[in-house]
Motif scaffolding. Structure first.
Motif, short mmCIF file in Angstrom:
data_model
loop_
_atom_site.label_atom_id
_atom_site.label_comp_id
_atom_site.label_asym_id
_atom_site.label_seq_id
_atom_site.Cartn_x
_atom_site.Cartn_y
_atom_site.Cartn_z
N GLY A 107 0.80 -1.21 0.00
CA GLY A 107 0.00 0.00 0.00
C GLY A 107 0.83 1.26 0.00
O GLY A 107 1.81 1.36 0.74
N LEU A 108 0.45 2.21 -0.84
CA LEU A 108 1.00 3.56 -0.82
C LEU A 108 -0.03 4.44 -0.14
O LEU A 108 -1.16 4.55 -0.63
N HIS A 109 0.32 5.07 0.96
CA HIS A 109 -0.66 5.77 1.78
C HIS A 109 -0.44 7.28 1.69
O HIS A 109 0.38 7.86 2.40
N PHE A 110 -1.19 7.90 0.79
CA PHE A 110 -1.18 9.35 0.64
C PHE A 110 -2.07 9.96 1.72
O PHE A 110 -2.77 9.25 2.44
N ILE A 111 -2.08 11.27 1.82
CA ILE A 111 -2.87 11.94 2.85
C ILE A 111 -4.36 11.73 2.62
O ILE A 111 -5.12 11.50 3.57
N ASP A 112 -4.80 11.78 1.36
CA ASP A 112 -6.23 11.70 1.07
C ASP A 112 -6.72 10.28 0.83
O ASP A 112 -7.72 9.85 1.38
N PHE A 113 -6.05 9.51 -0.01
CA PHE A 113 -6.42 8.12 -0.25
C PHE A 113 -5.18 7.37 -0.72
O PHE A 113 -4.19 7.96 -1.14
N GLY A 114 -5.25 6.05 -0.63
CA GLY A 114 -4.09 5.24 -0.95
C GLY A 114 -4.22 4.49 -2.25
O GLY A 114 -5.29 4.40 -2.85
N LEU A 115 -3.09 3.96 -2.71
CA LEU A 115 -3.05 3.03 -3.84
C LEU A 115 -2.54 1.70 -3.32
O LEU A 115 -1.49 1.64 -2.69
N ASP A 116 -3.29 0.64 -3.57
CA ASP A 116 -2.88 -0.71 -3.19
C ASP A 116 -2.47 -1.47 -4.44
O ASP A 116 -3.26 -1.59 -5.39
N VAL A 117 -1.24 -1.99 -4.43
CA VAL A 117 -0.71 -2.72 -5.57
C VAL A 117 -0.73 -4.20 -5.24
O VAL A 117 -0.07 -4.65 -4.30
N VAL A 118 -1.49 -4.97 -6.01
CA VAL A 118 -1.67 -6.39 -5.77
C VAL A 118 -0.95 -7.18 -6.86
O VAL A 118 -1.41 -7.21 -8.01
N PRO A 119 0.20 -7.81 -6.56
CA PRO A 119 0.86 -8.63 -7.58
C PRO A 119 0.06 -9.90 -7.82
O PRO A 119 -0.55 -10.46 -6.90
N ALA A 120 0.05 -10.39 -9.05
CA ALA A 120 -0.75 -11.56 -9.39
C ALA A 120 -0.08 -12.37 -10.50
O ALA A 120 0.73 -11.87 -11.27
N LEU A 121 -0.46 -13.64 -10.53
CA LEU A 121 -0.05 -14.55 -11.59
C LEU A 121 -1.30 -15.10 -12.26
O LEU A 121 -2.24 -15.51 -11.58
N GLU A 122 -1.32 -15.08 -13.59
CA GLU A 122 -2.48 -15.57 -14.31
C GLU A 122 -2.50 -17.10 -14.33
O GLU A 122 -1.46 -17.74 -14.47
N ARG A 123 -3.68 -17.68 -14.18
CA ARG A 123 -3.84 -19.13 -14.20
C ARG A 123 -4.31 -19.58 -15.59
O ARG A 123 -5.15 -18.94 -16.20
N ARG A 124 -3.77 -20.70 -16.07
CA ARG A 124 -4.20 -21.21 -17.36
C ARG A 124 -5.70 -21.55 -17.34
O ARG A 124 -6.39 -21.41 -18.36
N GLN A 125 -6.21 -22.00 -16.19
CA GLN A 125 -7.61 -22.39 -16.06
C GLN A 125 -8.54 -21.18 -15.92
O GLN A 125 -9.76 -21.33 -15.85
N GLY A 126 -7.98 -19.99 -15.87
CA GLY A 126 -8.78 -18.79 -15.64
C GLY A 126 -8.55 -18.22 -14.26
O GLY A 126 -8.18 -18.95 -13.33
N GLY A 127 -8.75 -16.95 -14.11
CA GLY A 127 -8.54 -16.30 -12.83
C GLY A 127 -7.07 -16.05 -12.56
O GLY A 127 -6.21 -16.15 -13.45
N PHE A 128 -6.77 -15.73 -11.31
CA PHE A 128 -5.42 -15.32 -10.94
C PHE A 128 -5.05 -15.90 -9.57
O PHE A 128 -5.92 -16.32 -8.81
N ARG A 129 -3.75 -15.90 -9.30
CA ARG A 129 -3.27 -16.20 -7.96
C ARG A 129 -2.60 -14.94 -7.41
O ARG A 129 -1.84 -14.28 -8.11
N ILE A 130 -2.92 -14.62 -6.15
CA ILE A 130 -2.32 -13.46 -5.50
C ILE A 130 -1.69 -13.93 -4.19
O ILE A 130 -2.06 -14.97 -3.65
N PRO A 131 -0.70 -13.20 -3.68
CA PRO A 131 -0.02 -13.63 -2.45
C PRO A 131 -0.86 -13.39 -1.21
O PRO A 131 -1.60 -12.41 -1.12
N ASP A 132 -0.75 -14.30 -0.26
CA ASP A 132 -1.34 -14.13 1.06
C ASP A 132 -0.19 -14.18 2.06
O ASP A 132 0.36 -15.25 2.33
N ALA A 133 0.20 -13.01 2.57
CA ALA A 133 1.39 -12.93 3.42
C ALA A 133 1.20 -13.68 4.73
O ALA A 133 2.16 -14.28 5.24
N GLU A 134 0.00 -13.65 5.30
CA GLU A 134 -0.23 -14.32 6.57
C GLU A 134 -0.10 -15.84 6.41
O GLU A 134 0.50 -16.51 7.24
N ALA A 135 -0.68 -16.36 5.34
CA ALA A 135 -0.60 -17.81 5.10
C ALA A 135 0.69 -18.21 4.41
O ALA A 135 1.01 -19.40 4.32
#
Length: 278
Positions: A107-135
């Protein structure tokens, strides 16, 4: 004082970003996308989240961008290392902005609102995989399916659906109902059919429908196999259902008051129900 319809028209205008806010969002997205293209050379960058779906309410907290990487499969990428790498690059590009690793994004946290950057990998079957830092693993998601649900419901209702979602989100937050925002959004969208006769009637119908569905499993529209309702125990489900039913009843009373020429009473009732900024 005007009718209940007039009050809702004014209320909904307050939930929409101003032209200046829209321009600021566009500028920040453009700058972010340029540096992501330069440093990561992603396959694509996709706007996601409630702002992209048109269901965000003010004050805007964050705008999400999913960065689909041109990289190997998840088994070859360590989640924590990837997020730290992204954090390092964003801090270098935005030294004046607070940045931190979040569970599934940076997350980039500006004074008014933030930008959240979500890295992802595309799945051959459709959809995406994204990281889960806690898990410390990659998880499945498909925000494109989430957006398609909102667009289809909006099409069926001539644009009413996303405004209904935003309104129940405001009510949920102001009245501390306890529903997570995306769970509420999905239940509300699934409850919406054709366009209601009036916005007030549509809101009553959504609240009544959610009161009946909050006790049931709610799957992810992205077909991940995950459930959105697992944070609720049985006691909390009953309490939320009661909140929704009471709110639907209050809307019904307001509709009858408005139809009977007592619009000021109807508006006051809804203002008490929804809270600021109605």
């Amino acid at each position: 004082m005007g009718t209940l319809s007039d009050a809702f028209t004014e209320f909904l205008s307050r939930l929409r970003p101003s032209p200046g806010q829209i321009e600021q969002i566009s500028k920040r997205r453009t700058r972010l996308n340029e540096l992501l293209q330069r440093n990561w050379k992603p396959a694509k960058i996709i706007p996601i989240g409630s702002y992209a779906r048109g269901t965000a309410v003010l004050p805007l907290r964050d705008v999400d961008q999913m960065v689909v990487l041109n990289r190997p499969g998840p088994e070859e990428l360590a989640v924590d290392e990837l997020l730290r790498d992204l954090l390092t690059q964003l801090r270098r590009e935005y030294p004046e902005v607070s940045a931190r690793v979040q569970n599934r994004s940076v997350g980039l946290h500006f004074i008014d609102f933030g930008l959240d950057v979500v890295p992802a990998l595309e799945r051959r079957q459709g959809g995406f995989r994204i990281p889960d830092a806690e898990a410390r693993r990659w998880i499945y998601t498909d925000p494109i399916k989430h957006e398609e649900l909102a667009k289809e419901k909006n099409r069926l209702t001539d644009g009413m659906a996303v405004d209904l979602v935003k309104t129940v989100k405001v009510w949920n937050g102001n009245r501390s109902v306890g529903l997570k925002s995306f769970h509420l959004e999905v239940m509300a969208l699934r409850a919406i059919g054709q366009k209601a006769t009036t916005f007030a009637q549509g809101l009553r119908d959504v609240l009544l429908a959610v009161s009946g569905t909050v006790g049931s499993p709610c799957g992810d529209p992205g077909l991940s196999g995950g459930r959105l309702d697992l944070y609720l125990d049985e006691s909390r489900r009953r309490a939320v259902a009661g909140h929704c039913k009471n709110a639907a009843d209050e809307m019904g009373l307001a509709i009858r008051e408005d139809a009977g020429g007592r619009s000021s009473h109807a508006v006051a009732r809804v203002r008490t129900l929804i809270g600021s900024p109605f």
